[in-house]
Design an enzyme around this catalytic site. Structure first.
Site, PDB file in Angstrom:
ATOM      1  N   LYS A  98      57.185 -73.321  26.649  1.00  0.00           N
ATOM      2  CA  LYS A  98      56.736 -74.414  26.651  1.00  0.00           C
ATOM      3  C   LYS A  98      55.638 -74.527  25.724  1.00  0.00           C
ATOM      4  O   LYS A  98      55.399 -73.906  24.217  1.00  0.00           O
ATOM      5  CB  LYS A  98      55.477 -75.188  28.180  1.00  0.00           C
ATOM      6  N   ARG A  99      55.394 -75.931  25.096  1.00  0.00           N
ATOM      7  CA  ARG A  99      54.364 -76.148  24.195  1.00  0.00           C
ATOM      8  C   ARG A  99      53.392 -75.247  23.918  1.00  0.00           C
ATOM      9  O   ARG A  99      53.223 -75.369  25.510  1.00  0.00           O
ATOM     10  CB  ARG A  99      54.146 -77.653  23.716  1.00  0.00           C
ATOM     11  N   LYS A 146      63.053 -77.553  36.354  1.00  0.00           N
ATOM     12  CA  LYS A 146      64.232 -77.166  35.622  1.00  0.00           C
ATOM     13  C   LYS A 146      64.264 -75.501  35.641  1.00  0.00           C
ATOM     14  O   LYS A 146      65.632 -74.322  36.617  1.00  0.00           O
ATOM     15  CB  LYS A 146      64.195 -76.406  33.983  1.00  0.00           C
ATOM     16  N   THR A 152      57.851 -80.762  33.437  1.00  0.00           N
ATOM     17  CA  THR A 152      58.554 -80.508  33.836  1.00  0.00           C
ATOM     18  C   THR A 152      59.647 -79.453  33.977  1.00  0.00           C
ATOM     19  O   THR A 152      60.827 -79.054  34.658  1.00  0.00           O
ATOM     20  CB  THR A 152      60.148 -81.798  33.084  1.00  0.00           C
ATOM     21  N   LYS A 174      47.580 -75.702  28.596  1.00  0.00           N
ATOM     22  CA  LYS A 174      48.582 -74.632  28.958  1.00  0.00           C
ATOM     23  C   LYS A 174      48.462 -73.054  30.120  1.00  0.00           C
ATOM     24  O   LYS A 174      49.121 -72.301  30.372  1.00  0.00           O
ATOM     25  CB  LYS A 174      50.032 -75.245  28.426  1.00  0.00           C
ATOM     26  N   HIS A 208      50.593 -90.737  30.130  1.00  0.00           N
ATOM     27  CA  HIS A 208      51.730 -89.340  30.371  1.00  0.00           C
ATOM     28  C   HIS A 208      50.130 -88.179  29.648  1.00  0.00           C
ATOM     29  O   HIS A 208      50.808 -87.139  30.428  1.00  0.00           O
ATOM     30  CB  HIS A 208      52.673 -89.543  29.001  1.00  0.00           C
TER      31      HIS A 208
HETATM   32  C1  LIG Z   1      61.639 -79.052  29.710  1.00  0.00           C
HETATM   33  C2  LIG Z   1      61.446 -78.489  28.438  1.00  0.00           C
HETATM   34  C3  LIG Z   1      58.941 -78.796  28.306  1.00  0.00           C
HETATM   35  C4  LIG Z   1      58.334 -78.921  28.694  1.00  0.00           C
HETATM   36  O1  LIG Z   1      57.983 -77.792  29.618  1.00  0.00           O
HETATM   37  P1  LIG Z   1      56.509 -78.118  30.118  1.00  0.00           P
HETATM   38  O2  LIG Z   1      55.987 -76.704  31.210  1.00  0.00           O
HETATM   39  O3  LIG Z   1      56.905 -79.180  31.305  1.00  0.00           O
HETATM   40  O4  LIG Z   1      55.344 -78.404  29.235  1.00  0.00           O
HETATM   41  C5  LIG Z   1      59.419 -78.613  26.899  1.00  0.00           C
HETATM   42  N1  LIG Z   1      60.195 -78.013  25.752  1.00  0.00           N
HETATM   43  C6  LIG Z   1      61.314 -77.877  25.618  1.00  0.00           C
HETATM   44  C7  LIG Z   1      62.429 -77.649  24.907  1.00  0.00           C
HETATM   45  C8  LIG Z   1      61.847 -78.284  27.133  1.00  0.00           C
HETATM   46  O5  LIG Z   1      63.438 -78.023  27.362  1.00  0.00           O
END
Ligand SMILES: *Cc1c(COP(=O)(O)O)cnc(C)c1O
Length: 819
Positions: free
Chosen positions: A546-547, A658, A654, A552, A358
């Site tokens: 995101k985190r 979304k 991911t 990032k 990952h």
């Molecule tokens: C999809 C999702 C993530 C991952 O987000 P990235 O932008 O891909 O880092 C993290 N937290 C939650 C709650 C999510 O739904």
């Protein structure tokens, strides 16, 4: 109660009966939480029949099954999605409305089971849902942390972590299964013993042990009556200790075992893409892996008598290196308990375990000091040493005389056990999670291993489930899609491509923009209630959720907001379209720069939101406690999806998928799955900027990047950076953001400044942001691009990802469930 015979009256009667039995109350006396529990038990009753039928189908059809092993499952709320997948959501919503109950409010009572940090845990959750929907037999294997991901409070702009006691009201969708409990042993020593047949047996002695007790959670497939299982393990003391009848030594041991059980599953480590290296974490890993392997083998042996054929019926997928001890645990059981020879055991193990990588970031690669590893897992360590000894012989045979290879590839080296090396040596498959990521693994990070095992390497680009992230999160858009192209997209997202013909249809564009507007209103209302900030739903909703991690680059985003604000102050009449910058992110509790970035975002928000002179043209919002449930609403309301990681650092992402599925346009670097998003939708329907991964990797190799040159030559950037240290956003403590300034520009040592190339990419980012603004002014053009994003999101369904895992790695059989 089946989908086609949903009976409103019976459902409501059932809910009333549950309220009565659980709380001795009538419906009108019950609290919303109590009603949530009652509705959930009613839904669980429906699930149970399918769950039983699925188990029967497993027994009868004897399919090959996957055990998806993961330290994290970021499930999000279950009630709504279970009802969607049972195809009873709208019916229940109506039935509840008729008796004056609001389903949204009831769903809002459910705690978000947050047994994960971010993308990796959410991926595991999407995968389980897709496995059930596609009709594959699967067990998710994880830990039932008593405290999941912390709840985030923002106090005076700072993140404060609050424990997440998600089990406090009881969780209606779990089932305790004490009959499948197993003992897991830690510590002690290994005694070798020669048996009568002259074989050596190894026995662990003087160990401590805990009892692993599984809780099963149903994973409901969409409309197919398949219910797979997430088994998450709780730890209990082996035996309740009685206060009499033991001597002093036993007393201490009993207390220690009790404490071990108590501490083991207490809390999820809140680090994303970063390893803390704590001993308790290794205990957690071995605990759930050992229990899961034991349960998998017990199940296999109940139905089959030849252990050599295990790989025909069972596969273990290791989600990152966290469950890699599974390799050695399987070897241990095959050697010590099944009495197989090393070669037999190795043959089976290497056909059963597969590994998903990952990340390429060094701080996320798991290495355990031998001291900790061997003390905690003495027998497992012996086995790892033997795997290592044989692996080194293989390397030397393949690359004679190349000692560098051994140094770089050994499993045990330099006082450490390297989990990725173990996973690759023993796994029959090694996959990355997006095309670019897999290429970087093969060419850079894991190049030595790729040379040795080219056939093991493959790519599986991540995906997301459209049932949660479109149907549940964005029901207006989901219905609109179905009105135009029918329902097929729900179980085959490739069909959503049929929407493309509406991209240039004026009426469809209007309808889409109106739905987006409704979703922006929903989020604006939430923001007003939670942040007290008025945001204009007609402004561009530019979102980064995101985190919080330096790679990032939330810092790049907020520095650009600071720059934009400076521009607007200097040129009040400049061409400008109102923007709302929305952030949501949790920082690991010990990650200083990440926490400081949250404070910076909040301070910038305070200054800009309260500056009347800019007429509300920029608003900045930090949404507290970013989690799956609020994420669903945020994606639905987004115009712009910020995916701005330093190229090469984000393995896939991911969140980007979304957003795309909800009709947001990507503003991003050519990193992770962004590359494939652009490949699908066309770069004219996204805003791409910044260095390529090749350029980043070249600068890292040559160490030739000097952010000071940019600072000296670009006065806009210089002004923004000076505002970090002159008190502009922190008048009471001008030094507050000094560490962020230093991270970009450390004047003592420029080699280690701006490791994520924020200044390097700044101008390119600002220019891309300008393109965003220009594009948004053309409403029809924007709607066209947004609809094309939705239409080209088909590839990013986790159904597609899972089917690829099945075809290329797992080779599972489909099951059918008759009811
Ligand atoms: C999809 C999702 C993530 C991952 O987000 P990235 O932008 O891909 O880092 C993290 N937290 C939650 C709650 C999510 O739904």
């Amino acid at each position: 109660m089946k989908e086609n015979v949903f009976n409103k009256e019976a459902f409501i009667e059932d809910v009333k009966e549950n309220v009565k039995n659980l709380y001795r109350k009538t419906l009108d006396e019950a609290s919303q939480q109590e009603i949530f529990q009652a509705v959930s038990y009613t839904v669980k009753d429906v699930i149970i029949d399918d769950w039983l039928a699925t188990q029967k189908a497993f027994d009868k059809q004897d399919p090959k099954m996957v055990y998806y092993m993961s330290m994290e499952f970021l499930m999000g709320r279950a009630l709504g999605n279970n009802m969607i997948n049972l195809k009873m959501y709208k019916e229940v919503k109506e039935a509840l409305e008729e008796i004056g109950l609001n389903l949204d409010e009831i769903e809002d009572q459910e705690p978000d089971p947050a047994l994960g940090n971010g993308g990796l845990g959410r991926l595991a959750a999407c995968f389980m849902e897709s496995l059930a929907t596609l009709g594959y037999a699967a067990y998710g294997c994880g830990i039932r942390y008593r405290y999941g991901m912390f709840k985030q409070k923002i106090k005076d702009g700072f993140q404060v972590e609050v424990p997440d006691n998600w089990l406090k009201n009881g969780y209606p969708f779990e089932l305790r299964r004490p009959e499948y409990s197993y003992e897991v042993k830690f510590g002690g020593y290994v005694r070798a013993e020669v048996t009568e047949e002259g074989k050596t047996r190894f026995i662990q002695e003087n160990y401590q042990s805990v009892l692993a007790v599984p809780y099963d959670m149903p994973i409901v497939g969409y409309g197919n009556h398949v219910v797979d299982t997430l088994m998450i393990w709780d730890a209990e003391p082996m035996e309740c200790f009685e206060l009499d009848s033991f001597d002093k030594g036993d007393y201490h041991k009993a207390v220690e075992q009790e404490n071990l059980a108590r501490n083991l599953v207490e809390v999820l480590y809140p680090n994303d893409n970063h390893i803390a290296g704590k001993e308790l974490r290794l205990k957690q890993q071995y605990f759930f892996v050992s229990a899961s392997v034991q349960r998998a083998l017990a199940r296999y042996k109940k139905h089959h008598d030849d252990i050599h054929k295990l790989p025909e019926k069972v596969t273990f997928q290791l989600n990152d290196t966290h469950p890699t001890v599974a390799v050695a645990e399987l070897m241990r059981i095959l050697l010590d308990e099944e009495g197989l020879s090393w070669d037999e055991a190795w043959e089976i193990t290497t056909k059963t375990c597969a590994y998903t990588n990952h990340t390429i970031m060094a701080e996320a690669l798991e290495k355990w000091p031998i001291e900790i590893f061997s003390r905690l897992l003495p027998r497992i360590y012996q086995i790892v040493e033997e795997i290592n000894r044989r692996f080194i012989l293989q390397i030397q045979a393949e690359f004679p005389g190349d000692n560098g290879k051994v140094a770089r590839m050994a499993i045990v080296y330099d006082g450490q056990v390297k989990m990725a090396h173990l996973a690759i040596a023993a796994g029959y498959s090694v996959n990355g999670v997006a095309k670019l990521h897999t290429e970087i693994l093969k060419n850079e990070q894991l190049h030595d291993f790729y040379e040795l095992f080219p056939q093991k390497f493959n790519n599986k680009t991540n995906g997301i489930t459209q049932r949660r992230f479109l149907m549940h999160g964005d029901p207006l858009l989901a219905d609109w899609v179905s009105e135009h192209i029918g329902n097929d997209w729900i179980t085959n997202l490739a069909h959503i491509e049929k929407l493309a013909i509406y991209a240039t249809d004026k009426k469809a564009q209007q309808e889409f923009m109106n739905i987006k507007y409704q979703n922006k209103l929903r989020l604006a209302k939430y923001i007003k209630e939670h942040n007290g900030i008025e945001v204009d739903p007609r402004s561009i909703f530019d979102v980064q959720v995101k985190r919080l991690h330096e790679y990032k680059r939330q810092l790049l985003n907020i520095l650009h907001v600071m720059y934009l604000y400076n521009e607007l102050k200097e040129h009040p009449d400049m061409d400008f379209y109102p923007r709302t910058f929305i952030f949501g992110a949790k920082a690991a509790a010990g990650y200083k720069n990440a926490k400081l970035t949250i404070k910076l975002i909040n301070n910038v928000a305070d200054v800009i939101n309260n500056d009347r002179s800019i007429n509300g043209k920029i608003k900045v919002v930090f949404i507290e406690d970013y989690r799956v449930s609020i994420a669903e609403w945020i994606f639905a309301a987004a115009d712009v999806s910020e995916q701005i990681s330093t190229a090469s650092k984000e393995a896939s992402g991911t969140g980007n998928m979304k957003f795309m599925l909800n009709g947001a346009l990507t503003l991003g670097t050519m990193d992770g799955a962004n590359v494939e998003i652009v490949e699908e939708v066309g770069k004219e329907n996204a805003f791409i900027f910044g260095m390529s991964s090749d350029e980043v990797i070249a600068h890292e190799r040559n160490r030739d990047y000097d952010p000071m040159q940019i600072f000296n030559s670009d006065q806009d950037i210089r002004k923004v950076l000076m505002q970090l240290i002159n008190g502009f956003y922190s008048p009471n403590d001008p030094e507050l953001f000094r560490d962020l300034y230093n991270s970009l520009l450390n004047t003592q040592c420029t080699q280690f400044a701006d490791t994520y190339f924020i200044l390097k990419d700044f101008r390119s980012y600002a220019e891309a942001q300008k393109r965003v603004m220009e594009a948004y002014k053309d409403e029809e053009g924007w709607a066209k691009s947004a609809i094309l994003n939705i239409a080209h999101a088909g590839k990013f369904s986790s159904d597609r990802t899972i089917q690829e895992y099945v075809d290329d790695i797992w080779h599972l059989d489909k099951i059918t469930v008759e009811v």
